[in-house]
Write an enzyme that holds these catalytic residues in place. Structure first.
Site, PDB file in Angstrom:
ATOM      1  N   HIS A  24     -70.778  15.186-105.445  1.00  0.00           N
ATOM      2  CA  HIS A  24     -71.530  13.932-105.444  1.00  0.00           C
ATOM      3  C   HIS A  24     -72.616  14.094-104.383  1.00  0.00           C
ATOM      4  O   HIS A  24     -72.407  14.800-103.393  1.00  0.00           O
ATOM      5  CB  HIS A  24     -70.677  12.754-104.987  1.00  0.00           C
ATOM      6  CG  HIS A  24     -69.521  12.440-105.866  1.00  0.00           C
ATOM      7  ND1 HIS A  24     -68.292  13.010-105.717  1.00  0.00           N
ATOM      8  CD2 HIS A  24     -69.397  11.566-106.890  1.00  0.00           C
ATOM      9  CE1 HIS A  24     -67.465  12.526-106.618  1.00  0.00           C
ATOM     10  NE2 HIS A  24     -68.110  11.658-107.350  1.00  0.00           N
ATOM     11  N   ASP A  41     -71.115  13.801-100.997  1.00  0.00           N
ATOM     12  CA  ASP A  41     -70.141  14.819-100.556  1.00  0.00           C
ATOM     13  C   ASP A  41     -70.881  15.875 -99.750  1.00  0.00           C
ATOM     14  O   ASP A  41     -70.335  16.489 -98.842  1.00  0.00           O
ATOM     15  CB  ASP A  41     -69.506  15.565-101.743  1.00  0.00           C
ATOM     16  CG  ASP A  41     -68.708  14.666-102.648  1.00  0.00           C
ATOM     17  OD1 ASP A  41     -68.298  13.582-102.209  1.00  0.00           O
ATOM     18  OD2 ASP A  41     -68.494  15.066-103.816  1.00  0.00           O
ATOM     19  N   MET A  73     -72.469  21.561-112.048  1.00  0.00           N
ATOM     20  CA  MET A  73     -72.513  20.113-112.305  1.00  0.00           C
ATOM     21  C   MET A  73     -72.778  19.365-111.018  1.00  0.00           C
ATOM     22  O   MET A  73     -72.358  19.797-109.943  1.00  0.00           O
ATOM     23  CB  MET A  73     -71.158  19.688-112.903  1.00  0.00           C
ATOM     24  CG  MET A  73     -70.960  18.210-113.141  1.00  0.00           C
ATOM     25  SD  MET A  73     -70.292  17.298-111.751  1.00  0.00           S
ATOM     26  CE  MET A  73     -68.548  17.214-112.162  1.00  0.00           C
ATOM     27  N   GLU A  79     -68.039   9.610-117.903  1.00  0.00           N
ATOM     28  CA  GLU A  79     -66.595   9.704-117.647  1.00  0.00           C
ATOM     29  C   GLU A  79     -65.956   8.325-117.656  1.00  0.00           C
ATOM     30  O   GLU A  79     -66.308   7.448-116.875  1.00  0.00           O
ATOM     31  CB  GLU A  79     -66.366  10.384-116.292  1.00  0.00           C
ATOM     32  CG  GLU A  79     -64.897  10.501-115.940  1.00  0.00           C
ATOM     33  CD  GLU A  79     -64.670  11.276-114.649  1.00  0.00           C
ATOM     34  OE1 GLU A  79     -65.587  11.999-114.207  1.00  0.00           O
ATOM     35  OE2 GLU A  79     -63.566  11.149-114.088  1.00  0.00           O
ATOM     36  N   LYS A 104     -62.660   5.521-117.584  1.00  0.00           N
ATOM     37  CA  LYS A 104     -61.388   5.256-116.903  1.00  0.00           C
ATOM     38  C   LYS A 104     -61.039   3.799-117.182  1.00  0.00           C
ATOM     39  O   LYS A 104     -61.933   2.950-117.153  1.00  0.00           O
ATOM     40  CB  LYS A 104     -61.559   5.497-115.395  1.00  0.00           C
ATOM     41  CG  LYS A 104     -60.260   5.437-114.613  1.00  0.00           C
ATOM     42  CD  LYS A 104     -60.479   5.846-113.156  1.00  0.00           C
ATOM     43  CE  LYS A 104     -59.174   5.801-112.399  1.00  0.00           C
ATOM     44  NZ  LYS A 104     -59.353   6.132-110.963  1.00  0.00           N
ATOM     45  N   GLU A 130     -61.309  12.898-118.742  1.00  0.00           N
ATOM     46  CA  GLU A 130     -60.383  13.331-117.683  1.00  0.00           C
ATOM     47  C   GLU A 130     -58.952  13.087-118.141  1.00  0.00           C
ATOM     48  O   GLU A 130     -58.619  11.992-118.606  1.00  0.00           O
ATOM     49  CB  GLU A 130     -60.653  12.573-116.379  1.00  0.00           C
ATOM     50  CG  GLU A 130     -59.570  12.875-115.344  1.00  0.00           C
ATOM     51  CD  GLU A 130     -59.852  12.365-113.944  1.00  0.00           C
ATOM     52  OE1 GLU A 130     -60.999  12.462-113.492  1.00  0.00           O
ATOM     53  OE2 GLU A 130     -58.894  11.879-113.309  1.00  0.00           O
ATOM     54  N   HIS A 160     -57.307   9.963-116.741  1.00  0.00           N
ATOM     55  CA  HIS A 160     -57.879   8.689-117.172  1.00  0.00           C
ATOM     56  C   HIS A 160     -57.481   8.331-118.603  1.00  0.00           C
ATOM     57  O   HIS A 160     -57.389   7.150-118.937  1.00  0.00           O
ATOM     58  CB  HIS A 160     -59.398   8.719-117.027  1.00  0.00           C
ATOM     59  CG  HIS A 160     -59.842   8.934-115.611  1.00  0.00           C
ATOM     60  ND1 HIS A 160     -61.160   9.026-115.249  1.00  0.00           N
ATOM     61  CD2 HIS A 160     -59.130   9.086-114.456  1.00  0.00           C
ATOM     62  CE1 HIS A 160     -61.236   9.222-113.944  1.00  0.00           C
ATOM     63  NE2 HIS A 160     -60.018   9.271-113.441  1.00  0.00           N
ATOM     64  N   ASP A 217     -62.644  17.073-117.162  1.00  0.00           N
ATOM     65  CA  ASP A 217     -61.959  16.947-115.867  1.00  0.00           C
ATOM     66  C   ASP A 217     -60.468  17.188-116.085  1.00  0.00           C
ATOM     67  O   ASP A 217     -59.774  16.375-116.705  1.00  0.00           O
ATOM     68  CB  ASP A 217     -62.176  15.558-115.254  1.00  0.00           C
ATOM     69  CG  ASP A 217     -63.473  15.489-114.455  1.00  0.00           C
ATOM     70  OD1 ASP A 217     -64.229  16.481-114.435  1.00  0.00           O
ATOM     71  OD2 ASP A 217     -63.720  14.441-113.834  1.00  0.00           O
ATOM     72  N   ASP A 220     -54.038   6.236-110.851  1.00  0.00           N
ATOM     73  CA  ASP A 220     -54.678   7.530-111.105  1.00  0.00           C
ATOM     74  C   ASP A 220     -54.121   8.563-110.131  1.00  0.00           C
ATOM     75  O   ASP A 220     -54.411   8.523-108.941  1.00  0.00           O
ATOM     76  CB  ASP A 220     -56.184   7.361-110.905  1.00  0.00           C
ATOM     77  CG  ASP A 220     -56.975   8.612-111.253  1.00  0.00           C
ATOM     78  OD1 ASP A 220     -56.485   9.421-112.051  1.00  0.00           O
ATOM     79  OD2 ASP A 220     -58.081   8.752-110.732  1.00  0.00           O
ATOM     80  N   ASP A 262     -54.239  12.120-110.333  1.00  0.00           N
ATOM     81  CA  ASP A 262     -55.018  13.346-110.072  1.00  0.00           C
ATOM     82  C   ASP A 262     -54.134  14.520-109.644  1.00  0.00           C
ATOM     83  O   ASP A 262     -54.445  15.245-108.686  1.00  0.00           O
ATOM     84  CB  ASP A 262     -56.095  13.094-109.004  1.00  0.00           C
ATOM     85  CG  ASP A 262     -57.208  12.179-109.510  1.00  0.00           C
ATOM     86  OD1 ASP A 262     -57.410  12.092-110.739  1.00  0.00           O
ATOM     87  OD2 ASP A 262     -57.882  11.549-108.667  1.00  0.00           O
ATOM     88  N   ASP A 310     -60.420  18.232-111.534  1.00  0.00           N
ATOM     89  CA  ASP A 310     -60.666  17.022-110.737  1.00  0.00           C
ATOM     90  C   ASP A 310     -59.307  16.492-110.291  1.00  0.00           C
ATOM     91  O   ASP A 310     -58.788  15.535-110.858  1.00  0.00           O
ATOM     92  CB  ASP A 310     -61.424  15.978-111.560  1.00  0.00           C
ATOM     93  CG  ASP A 310     -61.784  14.781-110.708  1.00  0.00           C
ATOM     94  OD1 ASP A 310     -61.613  14.867-109.470  1.00  0.00           O
ATOM     95  OD2 ASP A 310     -62.222  13.758-111.264  1.00  0.00           O
TER      96      ASP A 310
END
Ligand code: GLT
Ligand code: MN
Ligand code: MN
Length: 381
Positions: A56, A59, A90, A183, A185, A219, A222, A247, A257, A259, A289
């Protein structure tokens, strides 16, 4: 043949900076791992054998960085990527962390918030383009509600469309060459998020000005949170030519979620999904992810990252085994035997006699087929 399941560049395994950089905070507890810089995280990814890193905007570049700080960070990170042979396939934008997005970003009621969100995305696109990113992911984590009293969902969808159309125009104007990957969710952090599933996004994409530029980023977690089949979502996206990114992680259905490390929960679903990706020749990134358990230090984070890739490669090999299994293939051939003929004209079809009792008289051997599949997955075939 001995397979050591070593990740190689051709496997296209990527991780977000936010995944291996996740410090283990959750809504009930603080961080358990010290902060690592983006450069250190790239080194970690190189050590475990990843192909690429994604980020991102924030980040990499803190939201309040000055122009000269930004340039320094970008140049250090570029060097780290090239020294470690790590690609940036990406990029994405953080439209969920800052309080300004508490009511949504592209769908917020305040037009200035919406415009700021679009401007922030344009800058994130520039940043990603500097690294050669070709996919731009948009996860609308805050695009939703706790109370529907605040706006009508169809109004939110119109705003989302306006934003994506505008960003597509910017992509063309700047010649970035991005493909956008939306994406979905269903919830978390909002009580309800407007685009709850990958397939909801696929319907929305058809209404865009530049729909060829926009696809999806399904994902695992998700889709599985509401108990849906990730595999089916992926297959539908693929069939529509919309599987631009993926993802990979894992999730117990019906929960927050999680992950979790790829393939650590839903082995069978992930077997079918990996087999599908490999069988159809999906050429995009295999992006993980996910993040390490809160119990781990950075050695554990490496175990986590290696585990994601290893499980993918094991499932890939199991898929090849399934495809090469003569007993399985014999059953499939029998199934295919019944798949003959075409509908023909209305007259023809209406004149055809069907014996529905005969059509339902023979067992289909799916129990045997499934157990053979389980044997392959368990490693006893
Ligand atoms: C966030 C989210 C992920 C998204 C990332 C991209 S950010 O970590 O939980 O599912 O893919 O915005
Ligand atoms: Mn994701
Ligand atoms: Mn997730």
């Amino acid at each position: 043949m001995l397979n050591n399941y070593q990740p190689k560049p051709e496997h296209k395994f990527t991780f977000g900076l936010w995944t291996v950089g996740n410090r283990g905070a959750d809504p009930f507890g603080t961080q358990v791992r010290e902060k690592k810089t983006p450069v250190e995280l790239v080194e970690l990814l190189a050590e475990v054998g990843a192909y690429g890193v994604n980020f991102h905007d924030n980040d990499l570049v803190p939201i309040d960085a000055t122009a000269s700080e930004r340039n320094q960070i970008v140049s250090d990170f570029k060097k780290a990527c090239s020294n470690n042979g790590i690609k940036v396939p990406m990029a994405t934008v953080n439209l969920f962390y800052e309080p300004v997005f508490r009511d949504g970003a592209f769908t917020a009621n305040d037009a200035r918030v919406r415009h700021y969100a679009i401007q922030k995305t344009m800058r994130a696109m520039e940043l990603g383009a500097e690294f050669g990113a070709e996919i731009f992911v948009l996860w609308g984590g805050r695009e939703g509600v706790e109370t529907d009293a605040c706006r009508r969902p169809d109004e939110a969808i119109k705003r989302l469309r306006e934003a994506i159309n505008y960003l597509c125009e910017y992509n063309i104007a700047q010649n970035f060459g991005y493909k956008f990957a939306m994406e979905a969710k269903p919830n978390e952090p909002r009580a309800d998020i407007y685009m709850p599933t990958t397939t909801a996004y696929m319907a929305f994409i058809e209404t865009l000005d530049h729909k060829e530029m926009v696809g999806v980023n399904p994902e695992v977690a998700h889709e599985q949170m509401p108990g849906l089949s990730m595999y089916h979502a992926v297959a539908q996206a693929w069939e529509a030519g919309k599987l631009f990114h993926i993802d990979l992680n894992d999730q117990y259905p019906g929960r927050y979620d999680q992950d979790l490390r790829f393939g650590s929960v839903s082995v069978k679903q992930m077997f079918w999904m990996v087999k599908f990706l490999e069988d159809v020749g999906y050429e995009g990134m295999r992006h993980f992810d996910a993040h390490a358990y809160r119990t781990e230090d950075y050695e554990g984070v490496k175990d986590f990252a290696r585990g994601c890739m290893r499980t993918y490669l094991i499932l890939k090999e199991k898929g090849e085994r399934w495809n090469a299994d003569s007993e399985i293939q014999a059953i499939l051939a029998e199934i295919e035997e019944t798949n003959k003929g075409s509908l023909g004209s209305f007259e023809n079809l209406l004149a055809t006699e069907f014996d529905r009792h005969e059509l339902a008289s023979k067992g289909l051997q799916y129990e045997r087929l499934d157990q053979l599949t389980m044997d392959v997955i368990f490693g006893v075939r």
